[in-house]
Write a protein that holds these residues in place. Structure first.
Motif, PDB file in Angstrom:
ATOM      1  N   UNK A 142     -39.303  17.989  25.998  1.00 30.22           N
ATOM      2  CA  UNK A 142     -39.735  16.870  25.151  1.00 30.22           C
ATOM      3  C   UNK A 142     -39.859  17.369  23.710  1.00 30.22           C
ATOM      4  N   UNK A 143     -38.782  17.944  23.222  1.00 29.08           N
ATOM      5  CA  UNK A 143     -38.805  18.655  21.942  1.00 29.08           C
ATOM      6  C   UNK A 143     -38.563  17.759  20.729  1.00 29.08           C
ATOM      7  N   UNK A 144     -38.396  16.458  20.944  1.00 29.80           N
ATOM      8  CA  UNK A 144     -38.293  15.534  19.825  1.00 29.80           C
ATOM      9  C   UNK A 144     -36.988  15.637  19.066  1.00 29.80           C
ATOM     10  N   UNK A 145     -37.019  15.193  17.810  1.00 26.62           N
ATOM     11  CA  UNK A 145     -35.803  15.127  17.009  1.00 26.62           C
ATOM     12  C   UNK A 145     -36.110  15.455  15.550  1.00 26.62           C
ATOM     13  N   UNK A 146     -35.048  15.631  14.781  1.00 23.84           N
ATOM     14  CA  UNK A 146     -35.143  16.022  13.374  1.00 23.84           C
ATOM     15  C   UNK A 146     -34.245  15.114  12.544  1.00 23.84           C
ATOM     16  N   UNK A 147     -34.668  14.702  11.342  1.00 27.77           N
ATOM     17  CA  UNK A 147     -33.815  13.856  10.500  1.00 27.77           C
ATOM     18  C   UNK A 147     -32.463  14.510  10.218  1.00 27.77           C
ATOM     19  N   UNK A 148     -31.420  13.696  10.238  1.00 32.21           N
ATOM     20  CA  UNK A 148     -30.075  14.184   9.939  1.00 32.21           C
ATOM     21  C   UNK A 148     -29.859  14.233   8.430  1.00 32.21           C
ATOM     22  N   UNK A 149     -29.423  15.373   7.940  1.00 31.68           N
ATOM     23  CA  UNK A 149     -29.024  15.522   6.539  1.00 31.68           C
ATOM     24  C   UNK A 149     -27.663  16.213   6.534  1.00 31.68           C
ATOM     25  N   UNK A 150     -26.613  15.551   6.026  1.00 33.42           N
ATOM     26  CA  UNK A 150     -25.295  16.204   5.972  1.00 33.42           C
ATOM     27  C   UNK A 150     -25.379  17.547   5.256  1.00 33.42           C
ATOM     28  N   UNK A 151     -24.638  18.516   5.734  1.00 33.06           N
ATOM     29  CA  UNK A 151     -24.701  19.872   5.203  1.00 33.06           C
ATOM     30  C   UNK A 151     -24.458  19.905   3.691  1.00 33.06           C
ATOM     31  N   UNK A 303     -36.235  17.942  33.113  1.00 35.06           N
ATOM     32  CA  UNK A 303     -36.447  16.531  32.835  1.00 35.06           C
ATOM     33  C   UNK A 303     -36.529  16.335  31.320  1.00 35.06           C
ATOM     34  N   UNK A 304     -35.746  15.388  30.823  1.00 37.14           N
ATOM     35  CA  UNK A 304     -35.605  15.158  29.382  1.00 37.14           C
ATOM     36  C   UNK A 304     -36.367  13.891  29.008  1.00 37.14           C
ATOM     37  N   UNK A 305     -37.296  13.974  28.047  1.00 39.55           N
ATOM     38  CA  UNK A 305     -38.128  12.818  27.737  1.00 39.55           C
ATOM     39  C   UNK A 305     -38.399  12.671  26.249  1.00 39.55           C
ATOM     40  N   UNK A 306     -38.437  11.425  25.785  1.00 40.16           N
ATOM     41  CA  UNK A 306     -38.799  11.151  24.398  1.00 40.16           C
ATOM     42  C   UNK A 306     -37.612  11.116  23.455  1.00 40.16           C
ATOM     43  N   UNK A 307     -37.878  11.270  22.162  1.00 42.91           N
ATOM     44  CA  UNK A 307     -36.845  11.154  21.135  1.00 42.91           C
ATOM     45  C   UNK A 307     -35.688  12.122  21.337  1.00 42.91           C
ATOM     46  N   UNK A 308     -35.915  13.198  22.046  1.00 43.30           N
ATOM     47  CA  UNK A 308     -34.879  14.218  22.222  1.00 43.30           C
ATOM     48  C   UNK A 308     -33.648  13.659  22.927  1.00 43.30           C
ATOM     49  N   UNK A 309     -33.801  12.570  23.712  1.00 39.80           N
ATOM     50  CA  UNK A 309     -32.631  12.024  24.393  1.00 39.80           C
ATOM     51  C   UNK A 309     -31.948  10.917  23.590  1.00 39.80           C
ATOM     52  N   UNK A 310     -32.550  10.509  22.461  1.00 39.89           N
ATOM     53  CA  UNK A 310     -31.954   9.554  21.514  1.00 39.89           C
ATOM     54  C   UNK A 310     -31.627   8.202  22.131  1.00 39.89           C
ATOM     55  N   UNK A 311     -32.251   7.872  23.265  1.00 32.92           N
ATOM     56  CA  UNK A 311     -31.951   6.604  23.928  1.00 32.92           C
ATOM     57  C   UNK A 311     -32.818   5.473  23.372  1.00 32.92           C
TER      58      UNK A 311
END
Length: 471
Positions: A142-151, A303-311
């Motif tokens: 359940x490691x969450x997510x990070x904002x996308x910034x183009x390289x 088991x994958x849970x939360x923002x980390x699965x982007x669903x």
């Protein structure tokens, strides 16, 4: 090398991880909660809570534009102290984070709550930064997510702002381009525009706020576009001006701004985990295949849970996914759970809503649409918010309510009513038998449902049906 054994290891202490922990504890399993980076949920730190704080400040200030019409004198003299407003937002944010921590990880010992990054080194084993290894029978990721910034954008440094930095700003720039007009881009873009920032909104898509219904999208663009320009259907290119400001170009449009708010979505925090060590393939989004009803990754004890699965990157969904993952991690038999009716709210003014099945998800010729424009609605007129439209969808034959999309004042409340009704599999006929007070925004929903009722084949038996049929 030191190795410790537990029944369950939960990686990530956000909303999903904390809810998973609750279910694992209930199953009386031995566990550890591992978290790299800042503790506390994304919602409390950089998401839904601080964003609603700044949105409320902006809306309160924006109301002054109605004062003259309402006979309130001196409204035009009101001034906004931006640094004070941002400090107020941070104070509320810190309070929200403190509440989360005081009700969760603050009560855990250092042996249970481990504040380090973890990485799989073999099936069933993760290694921490200090070299300690944790062996577990099952893992919740359940490691969450990070904002996308183009390289390429990273070269512009702190002139590119994401939600990770926005709430740390001590002042707002004079001008800002908001690139990405999904939930966050619309919410914060409108808020800072109302606080005096010269905002330009840009999105590669022709749709905003996740809307798929063309009529609702048209209404949303018309409403939001009156507050700041929207450049849609073109990608954005950024170059640096001689004075250090940034030029943003999208198609034939170009503007020079002080900063850019990048709201291009979020990527899953999986790159540190070493899932390749387990032979787990990732899709083009960097996410492994998993079952959304069990949260299990393939047949692995993961088991994958939360923002980390982007669903469904929404707090209540992350909480539900954490509970499902935690339950299955804490029990021998894997159990599938029915998911709740989808519900998404953009806290723009007016709200942008989708509930149940979206317009684009429905099969052509299988459903009917009921519509009500907000312009003539009495309560909306009184509030000075008579903008937008409501569109509701039902199965053509059975009349069962399927979904809705809308841009409407107090849409957050209408959406909940509809979500509950959809989950209960109610028909349009049953909904219009419910009481509707006057004057309330729910009357607009009543009108849309009545329009829809006349189009579906299934009708109510008895006096109600006769009454509804009266012109």
């Amino acid at each position: 090398m030191e190795e410790r054994k537990v029944d369950v290891a939960i990686i990530g202490s956000g909303t999903a991880g904390l809810n998973a922990m609750g279910r694992v504890k209930r199953a009386e399993k031995d566990f550890v909660l591992i978290n790299g980076g800042e503790p506390g949920t994304t919602c409390a730190r950089v998401g839904c809570m601080p964003s609603k704080a700044i949105i409320q400040v902006a809306e309160d200030f924006h109301r002054r534009s109605l004062f003259v019409r309402e006979g309130i004198e001196g409204g035009e003299q009101l001034k906004m102290d931006i640094p004070e407003a941002l400090e107020h937002t941070r104070d509320l944010r810190d309070n929200f984070v403190d509440r989360v921590l005081s009700n969760s990880t603050d009560h855990l010992s250092e042996d249970v709550f481990i504040q380090q990054y973890a990485r799989f080194v073999e099936p069933g084993v993760v290694e921490l930064e200090d070299g300690q290894r944790i062996r577990a029978e099952k893992f919740v990721i359940a490691t969450g997510s990070t904002p996308i910034v183009p390289e390429a954008w990273k070269a512009f440094g702190d002139r590119i702002v994401t939600t990770d930095e926005f709430f740390e700003l001590e002042d707002l720039p004079a001008s800002m381009a908001v690139i990405g007009l999904g939930v966050i881009g619309l919410e914060l873009g409108q808020a800072i525009a109302r606080l005096g920032v010269k905002v330009t909104g840009i999105d590669l898509s022709e749709n905003i706020g996740g809307i798929t219904d063309p009529e609702v999208n048209k209404a949303a663009i018309e409403v939001i576009g009156k507050e700041f320009p929207l450049w849609l259907g073109q990608g954005a290119e950024i170059t640096e001006e001689p004075d250090g400001r940034l030029r943003v170009t999208a198609g034939e449009n170009s503007v020079v701004v002080d900063k850019i708010f990048a709201s291009l979505g979020r990527r899953p925090n999986l790159d540190r985990l070493g899932l390749d060590k387990l032979g787990i393939a990732l899709d083009e989004r960097g996410i492994p295949a998993y079952n959304p009803n069990t949260m299990q990754i393939g047949d692995h004890p993961l088991f994958l849970a939360g923002d980390v699965n982007a669903d469904r990157p929404i707090l209540h969904e992350a909480g539900d996914e954490g509970k499902i993952a935690g339950y299955n991690a804490g029990h021998d038999e894997i159990r599938a759970f029915q998911r709740k009716t989808p519900l998404a709210i953009v806290f723009s003014d007016p709200n942008i809503i989708s509930v149940g099945s979206r317009f684009a998800d429905l099969e052509a010729d299988s459903f009917k649409v009921g519509e009500m424009k907000i312009a003539p609605v009495g309560r909306a007129l009184i509030m000075g918010k008579n903008r937008g439209t409501i569109r509701v969808y039902a199965d053509k034959q059975s009349g069962r309510l399927l979904g809705a999309e809308m841009v409407a004042p107090r849409g957050e409340n209408l959406a909940h009513l509809l979500a509950w009704c959809i989950q209960k599999e109610m028909t349009v006929g049953e909904l219009i038998q419910m009481p509707f007070y006057h004057p309330v925004m729910e009357e607009a929903l009543q009108a849309a449902l009545t329009s829809l009722y006349h189009q579906v084949e299934a009708k109510n038996a008895g006096p109600i049906a006769e009454l509804i049929s009266i012109d």
